[in-house]
Structure formats: structure tokens, C-alpha cells
Motif scaffolding. Structure first.
Motif, PDB file in Angstrom:
ATOM      1  N   ASN A  58     -42.374  92.605 113.730  1.00 50.87           N
ATOM      2  CA  ASN A  58     -42.063  92.164 115.010  1.00 50.87           C
ATOM      3  C   ASN A  58     -41.927  90.391 114.954  1.00 50.87           C
ATOM      4  OD1 ASN A  58     -44.593  90.948 115.279  1.00 50.87           O
ATOM      5  ND2 ASN A  58     -45.559  92.755 115.635  1.00 50.87           N
ATOM      6  N   PHE A  59     -41.700  90.076 116.249  1.00 56.49           N
ATOM      7  CA  PHE A  59     -41.500  88.632 116.410  1.00 56.49           C
ATOM      8  C   PHE A  59     -42.595  87.636 116.006  1.00 56.49           C
ATOM      9  CE2 PHE A  59     -41.691  84.816 119.217  1.00 56.49           C
ATOM     10  CZ  PHE A  59     -40.605  84.292 118.879  1.00 56.49           C
ATOM     11  N   THR A  81     -31.016  73.598 126.314  1.00 59.69           N
ATOM     12  CA  THR A  81     -31.718  74.960 126.506  1.00 59.69           C
ATOM     13  C   THR A  81     -32.301  75.580 125.254  1.00 59.69           C
ATOM     14  OG1 THR A  81     -29.779  76.197 126.663  1.00 59.69           O
ATOM     15  CG2 THR A  81     -30.852  75.449 128.733  1.00 59.69           C
ATOM     16  N   SER A  82     -31.442  75.685 124.130  1.00 57.78           N
ATOM     17  CA  SER A  82     -31.664  76.258 123.024  1.00 57.78           C
ATOM     18  C   SER A  82     -32.855  75.207 122.342  1.00 57.78           C
ATOM     19  CB  SER A  82     -30.497  76.205 122.088  1.00 57.78           C
ATOM     20  OG  SER A  82     -29.525  77.073 122.440  1.00 57.78           O
ATOM     21  N   ALA A  83     -32.685  74.213 122.270  1.00 59.19           N
ATOM     22  CA  ALA A  83     -33.892  73.196 121.680  1.00 59.19           C
ATOM     23  C   ALA A  83     -35.224  73.615 122.389  1.00 59.19           C
ATOM     24  CB  ALA A  83     -33.363  71.895 121.894  1.00 59.19           C
ATOM     25  N   GLU A  84     -35.257  73.935 123.591  1.00 60.00           N
ATOM     26  CA  GLU A  84     -36.355  74.062 124.352  1.00 60.00           C
ATOM     27  C   GLU A  84     -36.997  75.499 123.830  1.00 60.00           C
ATOM     28  OE1 GLU A  84     -35.751  73.207 128.575  1.00 60.00           O
ATOM     29  OE2 GLU A  84     -35.788  71.088 128.260  1.00 60.00           O
ATOM     30  N   GLU A  85     -35.998  76.285 124.021  1.00 59.97           N
ATOM     31  CA  GLU A  85     -36.363  77.652 123.745  1.00 59.97           C
ATOM     32  C   GLU A  85     -36.949  78.043 122.130  1.00 59.97           C
ATOM     33  OE1 GLU A  85     -36.469  80.473 126.130  1.00 59.97           O
ATOM     34  OE2 GLU A  85     -36.150  78.880 127.503  1.00 59.97           O
ATOM     35  N   LEU A  86     -36.182  77.193 121.506  1.00 59.47           N
ATOM     36  CA  LEU A  86     -36.703  77.498 120.150  1.00 59.47           C
ATOM     37  C   LEU A  86     -38.033  76.835 119.869  1.00 59.47           C
ATOM     38  CD1 LEU A  86     -33.458  76.766 117.926  1.00 59.47           C
ATOM     39  CD2 LEU A  86     -34.671  78.878 118.326  1.00 59.47           C
ATOM     40  N   LEU A  87     -38.395  75.531 120.625  1.00 60.57           N
ATOM     41  CA  LEU A  87     -39.572  74.886 120.470  1.00 60.57           C
ATOM     42  C   LEU A  87     -40.763  75.808 121.073  1.00 60.57           C
ATOM     43  CD1 LEU A  87     -41.393  72.497 119.447  1.00 60.57           C
ATOM     44  CD2 LEU A  87     -40.763  71.495 121.709  1.00 60.57           C
ATOM     45  N   ILE A 145     -44.969  79.702 120.267  1.00 70.23           N
ATOM     46  CA  ILE A 145     -45.632  81.171 120.271  1.00 70.23           C
ATOM     47  C   ILE A 145     -45.762  81.871 118.952  1.00 70.23           C
ATOM     48  CG2 ILE A 145     -44.922  83.569 121.055  1.00 70.23           C
ATOM     49  CD1 ILE A 145     -45.518  82.008 123.338  1.00 70.23           C
ATOM     50  N   GLN A 146     -45.046  81.475 117.972  1.00 68.62           N
ATOM     51  CA  GLN A 146     -45.272  82.075 116.593  1.00 68.62           C
ATOM     52  C   GLN A 146     -46.414  81.391 116.069  1.00 68.62           C
ATOM     53  OE1 GLN A 146     -41.633  82.049 114.297  1.00 68.62           O
ATOM     54  NE2 GLN A 146     -40.824  84.105 115.266  1.00 68.62           N
ATOM     55  N   ALA A 147     -46.584  80.019 116.255  1.00 66.52           N
ATOM     56  CA  ALA A 147     -47.757  79.389 115.632  1.00 66.52           C
ATOM     57  C   ALA A 147     -49.105  79.795 116.338  1.00 66.52           C
ATOM     58  CB  ALA A 147     -47.506  77.821 116.124  1.00 66.52           C
ATOM     59  N   LEU A 148     -49.068  80.074 117.520  1.00 68.56           N
ATOM     60  CA  LEU A 148     -50.448  80.554 118.379  1.00 68.56           C
ATOM     61  C   LEU A 148     -50.323  81.970 117.649  1.00 68.56           C
ATOM     62  CD1 LEU A 148     -49.896  79.552 121.930  1.00 68.56           C
ATOM     63  CD2 LEU A 148     -51.650  78.774 120.440  1.00 68.56           C
ATOM     64  N   PRO A 180     -51.213  89.536 121.262  1.00 63.89           N
ATOM     65  CA  PRO A 180     -49.897  89.134 121.818  1.00 63.89           C
ATOM     66  C   PRO A 180     -49.977  88.883 123.389  1.00 63.89           C
ATOM     67  CG  PRO A 180     -49.632  91.142 120.661  1.00 63.89           C
ATOM     68  CD  PRO A 180     -50.953  90.739 120.354  1.00 63.89           C
ATOM     69  N   ILE A 181     -50.936  89.553 123.931  1.00 62.82           N
ATOM     70  CA  ILE A 181     -51.101  89.581 125.459  1.00 62.82           C
ATOM     71  C   ILE A 181     -51.601  88.056 125.804  1.00 62.82           C
ATOM     72  CG2 ILE A 181     -52.310  90.249 127.629  1.00 62.82           C
ATOM     73  CD1 ILE A 181     -52.224  93.246 126.370  1.00 62.82           C
TER      74      ILE A 181
END
Length: 190
Positions: A7-8, A164-170, A176-179, A186-187
Motif C-alpha cells: 500500500n501507499f 500543484t504537483s510539487a505541493e502534492e508530492l511534498l 505522509i509517507q515519512a509519518l 493510517p488514521i
């Protein structure tokens, strides 16, 4: 490479994912975005104030609103291009994984789904803008200048998706993945 992630959030465990790698990578990303990315704006603002400076600073009557829109737009948007470069370098070199893992754990990005999301958001924004224009007619004014419109349309079509892509990727990808590496619920993360 991607088969390890189901998963993501698990995609963050591909490559090097210790806390020191995230700290270094986030430092690189922020350095690129906030330091290198700010240089075009600082140069533009400095140049503009020098050009418009009277004899003494005490009589300086110039504001940021006086800076021409096109150079300010380009300077502002260039910071997001630099942010994309910082994200790419941090993920590829420090974490040693593909940037696509910030979007999906699958082997490739499903562009059809991306375009569906783009279409839905475009429709929602258009509907809300029409509703606002009907509700508050004084907020909108139709001014059409073909030359300015064409130039801004081309620049907007190219640069706004990069922003927008830069902001979403960051924010929705990298952070989110770092957290997700540290917090396994996940919640709590989302």
C-alpha cells in the motif's frame, strides 16, 4: 522494487528509510525550496525597488503590488520547479527509491485515474466559480486582453501543474509517507 510495498504507506519502506535519511532529505528539500527557490523573487523585488528608488529611502513610495504581474508570477512559480528538483534529488539519491513511489506503490502511475481526478476537480471549481459569480456579481469583472491572456494561458498550463504537483508530492506524498514510517496508524496520519 515496488513488489515489496502493498500500500501507499508501505512504499516509504523501500530503499533507505531510517530517520536520519528523512531528516537529511527534508533538509535538502527545504533548502532547495526556501533558499534556492526564493532567489528569483528576491532578485526581482530588489531590482524593482532599485529601479523605482527615488533619491532617499525615506521617500520610497513603492509596494509589492506595483511589481508587474508576469515577472512576479514567473519568479513565484520558479520556486516550485526548484522544489520538484529538491524532492527528486532527496527521494532518488538519499532514499534510493523512485519518485513515483510518492504517488503509488504500483509499478506505474495510472494516468487515466490522474486525469479523472483532474476532470472532477476542474468541474467542481468551475461550478463553484459560477455559483460565486451569480451570488456575488460585483466580485467578477470581465476584462479581456488577448495578448496577456494568451501568454498567461500558456504559462499557466505549463507552470500551475508543476506547482500543484510539487505541493502534492511534498505534503501528500513525502511527508505522509515519512509519518507512516514512524506512526503505523493510517488514521492518525491522514
Amino acid at each position: 522494487m515496488f513488489s515489496k510495498a502493498n500500500n501507499f504507506l508501505e512504499a516509504a519502506r523501500i530503499g533507505r528509510h531510517e530517520w536520519c535519511h528523512y531528516l537529511l532529505a527534508l533538509s535538502v528539500i527545504l533548502f532547495f525550496w526556501l533558499i534556492i527557490g526564493s532567489l528569483p523573487i528576491l532578485v526581482l523585488v530588489g531590482w524593482f525597488f532599485i529601479q523605482n528608488m527615488p533619491q532617499g529611502l525615506e521617500s520610497l513610495d513603492v509596494s509589492f503590488a506595483d511589481i508587474p504581474m508576469l515577472p512576479m508570477f514567473l519568479a513565484t512559480m520558479s520556486s516550485f520547479v526548484v522544489l520538484l528538483i529538491g524532492i527528486f534529488l532527496a527521494v532518488e539519491w538519499i532514499h534510493q527509491r523512485k519518485v513515483a513511489s510518492l504517488v503509488t506503490p504500483a509499478p506505474s502511475i495510472r494516468w487515466r485515474r490522474v486525469m479523472q481526478g483532474f476532470g472532477i476537480w476542474t468541474l467542481l471549481i468551475a461550478l463553484l466559480s459560477i455559483l460565486e459569480a451569480l451570488w456575488y456579481p460585483g466580485r467578477y469583472r470581465f476584462v479581456f486582453q488577448p495578448g496577456s491572456f494568451a501568454l498567461f494561458a500558456i504559462l499557466g498550463i505549463v507552470l500551475i501543474p508543476l506547482q500543484t504537483s510539487a505541493e502534492e508530492l511534498l505534503f501528500r506524498g513525502y511527508l505522509i509517507q515519512a509519518l507512516g514510517v514512524k506512526l503505523r496508524n493510517p488514521i492518525v496520519i491522514c
